[in-house]
Write an enzyme that holds these catalytic residues in place. Structure first.
Site, PDB file in Angstrom:
ATOM      1  N   SER A  59      90.841  45.682  34.383  1.00  0.00           N
ATOM      2  CA  SER A  59      90.709  45.037  33.067  1.00  0.00           C
ATOM      3  C   SER A  59      90.843  46.071  31.945  1.00  0.00           C
ATOM      4  CB  SER A  59      89.353  44.335  32.954  1.00  0.00           C
ATOM      5  OG  SER A  59      88.315  45.287  32.831  1.00  0.00           O
TER       6      SER A  59
ATOM      7  N   SER B 299      88.663  46.698  29.467  1.00  0.00           N
ATOM      8  CA  SER B 299      87.402  46.972  28.773  1.00  0.00           C
ATOM      9  C   SER B 299      87.215  48.438  28.403  1.00  0.00           C
ATOM     10  CB  SER B 299      86.221  46.511  29.632  1.00  0.00           C
ATOM     11  OG  SER B 299      86.095  47.327  30.784  1.00  0.00           O
TER      12      SER B 299
ATOM     13  N   LYS C 191      82.048  51.689  33.157  1.00  0.00           N
ATOM     14  CA  LYS C 191      81.707  51.676  31.729  1.00  0.00           C
ATOM     15  C   LYS C 191      81.215  53.070  31.334  1.00  0.00           C
ATOM     16  CE  LYS C 191      82.192  47.119  31.665  1.00  0.00           C
ATOM     17  NZ  LYS C 191      83.368  46.461  31.036  1.00  0.00           N
TER      18      LYS C 191
ATOM     19  N   SER D 204      84.651  43.826  25.988  1.00  0.00           N
ATOM     20  CA  SER D 204      83.972  44.426  27.131  1.00  0.00           C
ATOM     21  C   SER D 204      82.768  43.589  27.540  1.00  0.00           C
ATOM     22  CB  SER D 204      83.509  45.859  26.791  1.00  0.00           C
ATOM     23  OG  SER D 204      82.761  46.408  27.849  1.00  0.00           O
TER      24      SER D 204
END
Length: 310
Positions: A117, A119, A174, A270
């Site tokens: 993804s 994010s 993250k 996100s």
């Protein structure tokens, strides 16, 4: 009338040297297996022949190399045949060892992850494949959250891979924003740590590409880019032009003991701690290292290969 010496080609000499090196490896292996089972005198003879053959390999005397090769082969066939393994067994053992080493490295040292993804844009692009250091924070029992040994703790600004608390079957990546005891808040699109805004500098309005997770279609979005500093880690954070300062404020929330608060660098796109809470330390798998492969919207992104994830 004299007998002409047989000429040998350079290719044959090369092949002879290769076979003699293989013979040396086999002799050393069989000599170890014969320890305590073959007379010491015979084992010493093998050692002497091996050393002789290794010396001759450095010369151009192919006749001497051939004779030494044959003499060593005769000794091995006479005294060490019971210790030879079938070719299929040797291959199987090599494969098993290779698989075990790979599993060990994957479980405890380094593992590859693919970024699905957007994010973490622009730090990580969709299609990036990265290596993650799983040894840095400690050793854990594979497929569990039980940590056997702890070496270090995540620091603010580090990019980590972890088991998502909301979706335990999914691994997320993250950036660590909050540490245990920190108070995190987001006001008008700006992040605050312990009531102090993250230091940042405006870099301009940029266009990036993300991909819809359901349809798989790529789409462009414009974002304000800021150079932010988290701990010792300078990075670029994106804030969608159409969403910036329109999203509701968040927090403040306090990060509990044994947890971290994480956010994506593509802040308005996100799914992170603002949605599902804090990450327990035992869920953290490791710290990202660098991009080793990248295949995205336009195919292979050569310029991203080797890119450090910081």
């Amino acid at each position: 009338m004299g007998t002409k010496a047989k000429r040998i080609s350079a290719q044959e000499v090369k092949q002879l040297r290769k076979e003699s090196r293989e013979m040396v490896r086999e002799a050393l292996k069989l000599n170890r297996r014969g320890r305590g089972k073959v007379a010491k005198k015979i084992r010493n003879e093998v050692t002497d022949q091996v050393e002789r053959l290794k010396r001759l390999q450095k010369s151009n005397d192919y006749l001497a190399i051939g004779r030494a090769y044959e003499e060593l082969q005769k000794i091995l066939e006479k005294h060490f045949s019971p210790f030879r393994k079938a070719a299929w067994r040797e291959s199987l053992e090599s494969i098993v060892v290779a698989v075990l080493v790979a599993l060990f490295l994957r479980s405890f040292v380094v593992e590859a992850f693919k970024i699905p993804s957007g994010s973490m844009i622009p730090t990580l692009a969709i299609g990036d494949q990265i290596f993650v250091n799983k040894f840095l924070y400690g050793l854990r029992i594979p497929f569990t959250s039980i940590r056997l040994v702890e070496f270090d703790k995540p620091k603010r600004g580090e990019v980590i891979v972890f088991i998502c608390p909301l979706e335990p079957h999914e691994d997320y990546i993250k950036r660590v924003v909050g540490l245990p005891g920190d108070e995190i808040a987001v006001r008008e699109g700006q992040t605050f740590i312990n009531e102090k805004p993250i230091k940042r500098k405006y870099k301009g309005k940029l266009t990036h590409f993300d991909r819809d997770q359901r349809s798989g279609k790529w789409y462009a979005f414009k974002a304000f880019a800021y150079r932010e500093v988290l701990g010792k880690h300078p990075m670029t954070a994106l804030y969608d032009v159409n969403m910036n300062k329109k999203l509701p404020d968040f927090g403040p929330v306090k990060v509990p003991k044994g947890h971290v608060f994480v956010m994506g660098d593509n802040r308005d796109h996100s799914f992170d701690s603002r949605s599902w809470g804090h990450v327990p330390m035992e869920n953290i798998l490791g710290r990202s290292m660098f991009v080793w492969w990248s295949w995205g919207k336009d195919g292979l992104a050569v310029d991203r290969l080797g890119e450090s994830v910081d």
